[in-house]
Design a protein around this motif. Sequence first.
Motif, PDB file in Angstrom:
ATOM      1  N   ALA A  93     -37.014 -44.267  14.472  1.00 20.27           N
ATOM      2  CA  ALA A  93     -35.838 -43.497  14.882  1.00 20.27           C
ATOM      3  C   ALA A  93     -35.572 -43.668  16.373  1.00 20.27           C
ATOM      4  N   ALA A  94     -36.630 -43.656  17.170  1.00 21.45           N
ATOM      5  CA  ALA A  94     -36.457 -43.823  18.621  1.00 21.45           C
ATOM      6  C   ALA A  94     -35.903 -45.207  18.949  1.00 21.45           C
ATOM      7  N   MET A  95     -36.455 -46.226  18.323  1.00 18.23           N
ATOM      8  CA  MET A  95     -35.964 -47.590  18.584  1.00 18.23           C
ATOM      9  C   MET A  95     -34.494 -47.723  18.199  1.00 18.23           C
ATOM     10  N   LEU A  96     -34.145 -47.246  17.014  1.00 17.55           N
ATOM     11  CA  LEU A  96     -32.757 -47.331  16.553  1.00 17.55           C
ATOM     12  C   LEU A  96     -31.831 -46.537  17.474  1.00 17.55           C
ATOM     13  N   ASN A  97     -32.220 -45.307  17.777  1.00 19.75           N
ATOM     14  CA  ASN A  97     -31.398 -44.480  18.665  1.00 19.75           C
ATOM     15  C   ASN A  97     -31.261 -45.101  20.048  1.00 19.75           C
ATOM     16  N   GLY A  98     -32.353 -45.661  20.560  1.00 21.94           N
ATOM     17  CA  GLY A  98     -32.316 -46.274  21.882  1.00 21.94           C
ATOM     18  C   GLY A  98     -31.356 -47.446  21.955  1.00 21.94           C
ATOM     19  N   VAL A  99     -31.363 -48.288  20.940  1.00 21.10           N
ATOM     20  CA  VAL A  99     -30.474 -49.446  20.923  1.00 21.10           C
ATOM     21  C   VAL A  99     -29.027 -49.013  20.719  1.00 21.10           C
ATOM     22  N   VAL A 100     -28.805 -48.108  19.781  1.00 18.98           N
ATOM     23  CA  VAL A 100     -27.435 -47.657  19.501  1.00 18.98           C
ATOM     24  C   VAL A 100     -26.827 -46.966  20.716  1.00 18.98           C
ATOM     25  N   ILE A 101     -27.580 -46.079  21.359  1.00 12.44           N
ATOM     26  CA  ILE A 101     -27.038 -45.365  22.510  1.00 12.44           C
ATOM     27  C   ILE A 101     -26.816 -46.302  23.692  1.00 12.44           C
ATOM     28  N   SER A 102     -27.617 -47.363  23.805  1.00 15.94           N
ATOM     29  CA  SER A 102     -27.413 -48.347  24.867  1.00 15.94           C
ATOM     30  C   SER A 102     -26.074 -49.054  24.694  1.00 15.94           C
ATOM     31  N   VAL A 103     -25.794 -49.493  23.485  1.00 15.67           N
ATOM     32  CA  VAL A 103     -24.526 -50.176  23.214  1.00 15.67           C
ATOM     33  C   VAL A 103     -23.363 -49.198  23.369  1.00 15.67           C
ATOM     34  N   PHE A 104     -23.542 -47.960  22.914  1.00 17.96           N
ATOM     35  CA  PHE A 104     -22.506 -46.943  23.093  1.00 17.96           C
ATOM     36  C   PHE A 104     -22.216 -46.726  24.579  1.00 17.96           C
ATOM     37  N   GLY A 134     -31.837 -52.730  25.682  1.00 18.85           N
ATOM     38  CA  GLY A 134     -32.288 -51.641  24.814  1.00 18.85           C
ATOM     39  C   GLY A 134     -33.458 -52.043  23.929  1.00 18.85           C
ATOM     40  N   VAL A 135     -33.384 -53.247  23.382  1.00 16.72           N
ATOM     41  CA  VAL A 135     -34.472 -53.730  22.524  1.00 16.72           C
ATOM     42  C   VAL A 135     -35.737 -53.978  23.343  1.00 16.72           C
ATOM     43  N   LEU A 136     -35.606 -54.699  24.453  1.00 12.19           N
ATOM     44  CA  LEU A 136     -36.786 -55.034  25.261  1.00 12.19           C
ATOM     45  C   LEU A 136     -37.464 -53.797  25.836  1.00 12.19           C
ATOM     46  N   SER A 137     -36.673 -52.909  26.436  1.00  7.87           N
ATOM     47  CA  SER A 137     -37.283 -51.713  27.023  1.00  7.87           C
ATOM     48  C   SER A 137     -37.784 -50.771  25.929  1.00  7.87           C
ATOM     49  N   GLY A 138     -37.123 -50.761  24.771  1.00  5.35           N
ATOM     50  CA  GLY A 138     -37.561 -49.928  23.663  1.00  5.35           C
ATOM     51  C   GLY A 138     -38.935 -50.328  23.154  1.00  5.35           C
ATOM     52  N   ILE A 139     -39.162 -51.615  23.067  1.00  5.72           N
ATOM     53  CA  ILE A 139     -40.481 -52.094  22.634  1.00  5.72           C
ATOM     54  C   ILE A 139     -41.556 -51.652  23.620  1.00  5.72           C
ATOM     55  N   ALA A 140     -41.286 -51.857  24.902  1.00  5.26           N
ATOM     56  CA  ALA A 140     -42.260 -51.482  25.930  1.00  5.26           C
ATOM     57  C   ALA A 140     -42.492 -49.977  25.945  1.00  5.26           C
ATOM     58  N   LEU A 141     -41.417 -49.208  25.896  1.00  2.00           N
ATOM     59  CA  LEU A 141     -41.558 -47.751  25.913  1.00  2.00           C
ATOM     60  C   LEU A 141     -42.305 -47.234  24.695  1.00  2.00           C
ATOM     61  N   THR A 142     -42.016 -47.781  23.550  1.00  2.00           N
ATOM     62  CA  THR A 142     -42.695 -47.340  22.333  1.00  2.00           C
ATOM     63  C   THR A 142     -44.196 -47.556  22.455  1.00  2.00           C
ATOM     64  N   ILE A 143     -44.587 -48.733  22.871  1.00  6.38           N
ATOM     65  CA  ILE A 143     -46.017 -49.043  23.006  1.00  6.38           C
ATOM     66  C   ILE A 143     -46.691 -48.108  24.006  1.00  6.38           C
ATOM     67  N   VAL A 144     -46.082 -47.961  25.183  1.00  7.94           N
ATOM     68  CA  VAL A 144     -46.705 -47.155  26.236  1.00  7.94           C
ATOM     69  C   VAL A 144     -46.737 -45.673  25.870  1.00  7.94           C
ATOM     70  N   VAL A 145     -45.645 -45.142  25.348  1.00  6.96           N
ATOM     71  CA  VAL A 145     -45.592 -43.710  25.033  1.00  6.96           C
ATOM     72  C   VAL A 145     -46.557 -43.373  23.898  1.00  6.96           C
ATOM     73  N   VAL A 146     -46.554 -44.160  22.841  1.00 10.96           N
ATOM     74  CA  VAL A 146     -47.468 -43.892  21.727  1.00 10.96           C
ATOM     75  C   VAL A 146     -48.920 -43.980  22.203  1.00 10.96           C
ATOM     76  N   ALA A 147     -49.226 -45.003  22.972  1.00 12.70           N
ATOM     77  CA  ALA A 147     -50.594 -45.149  23.488  1.00 12.70           C
ATOM     78  C   ALA A 147     -50.977 -43.972  24.382  1.00 12.70           C
ATOM     79  N   ALA A 148     -50.079 -43.557  25.278  1.00 15.60           N
ATOM     80  CA  ALA A 148     -50.387 -42.454  26.197  1.00 15.60           C
ATOM     81  C   ALA A 148     -50.576 -41.139  25.447  1.00 15.60           C
ATOM     82  N   VAL A 149     -49.718 -40.874  24.480  1.00 11.96           N
ATOM     83  CA  VAL A 149     -49.822 -39.622  23.728  1.00 11.96           C
ATOM     84  C   VAL A 149     -51.150 -39.555  22.981  1.00 11.96           C
TER      85      VAL A 149
END
Length: 192
Positions: A93-104, A134-149
Amino acid sequence: MAVRDVAERAYREALPVLAVSAVGGLFAGLVLGGMRGDLREVSGLLVLVPALLATRGNVYGAMGAKLSTALHQGLIDANPVPDDRRVYTAVSAAMLNGVVISVFAAVVTYAVLVSLARPSASLATLAGVALVAGVLSGIALTIVVVAAVFAGYRRGLNPDTLVGPVVTTTGDVFGMAALLAAVRLVLALGGG
């Protein structure tokens, strides 16, 4: 636990992450400063930058908060398995929302610039840059946030304390790096 003990613990957990956040913000500023030529080449890009960075914090901060809450409530295990449906759903959901909102954001930027008779790159160029970033930063953010949490929770830290600064720093650093890569890719493919 006394209020003072809770406050001291919160500061001990947050201060190192906040210090890294400040350094990360400076790094992101250096990347932006180094993009002068790219910003001149893609008119309107500078207007889009704050929207792209803000959406990273909103979307991936929400993902981190959902994971943190699920950990606190025992809905997900502190050692997640790759097919954990709740984690997978939050990340997807985060990846999809991140990409969609970037294009919006790119579409709105283009519309505002055109309506104000300001110079603007084509809608395709701005949307392409936003999509790739959106795709590139989304991948990085997902990895870092999930790992940190999950790593923070397993070490006895409150992931709610970590999510904000981690998302802000990662979003700024990887967001600017992804934006730079996206601009150069779109320009190389003939955008402008």
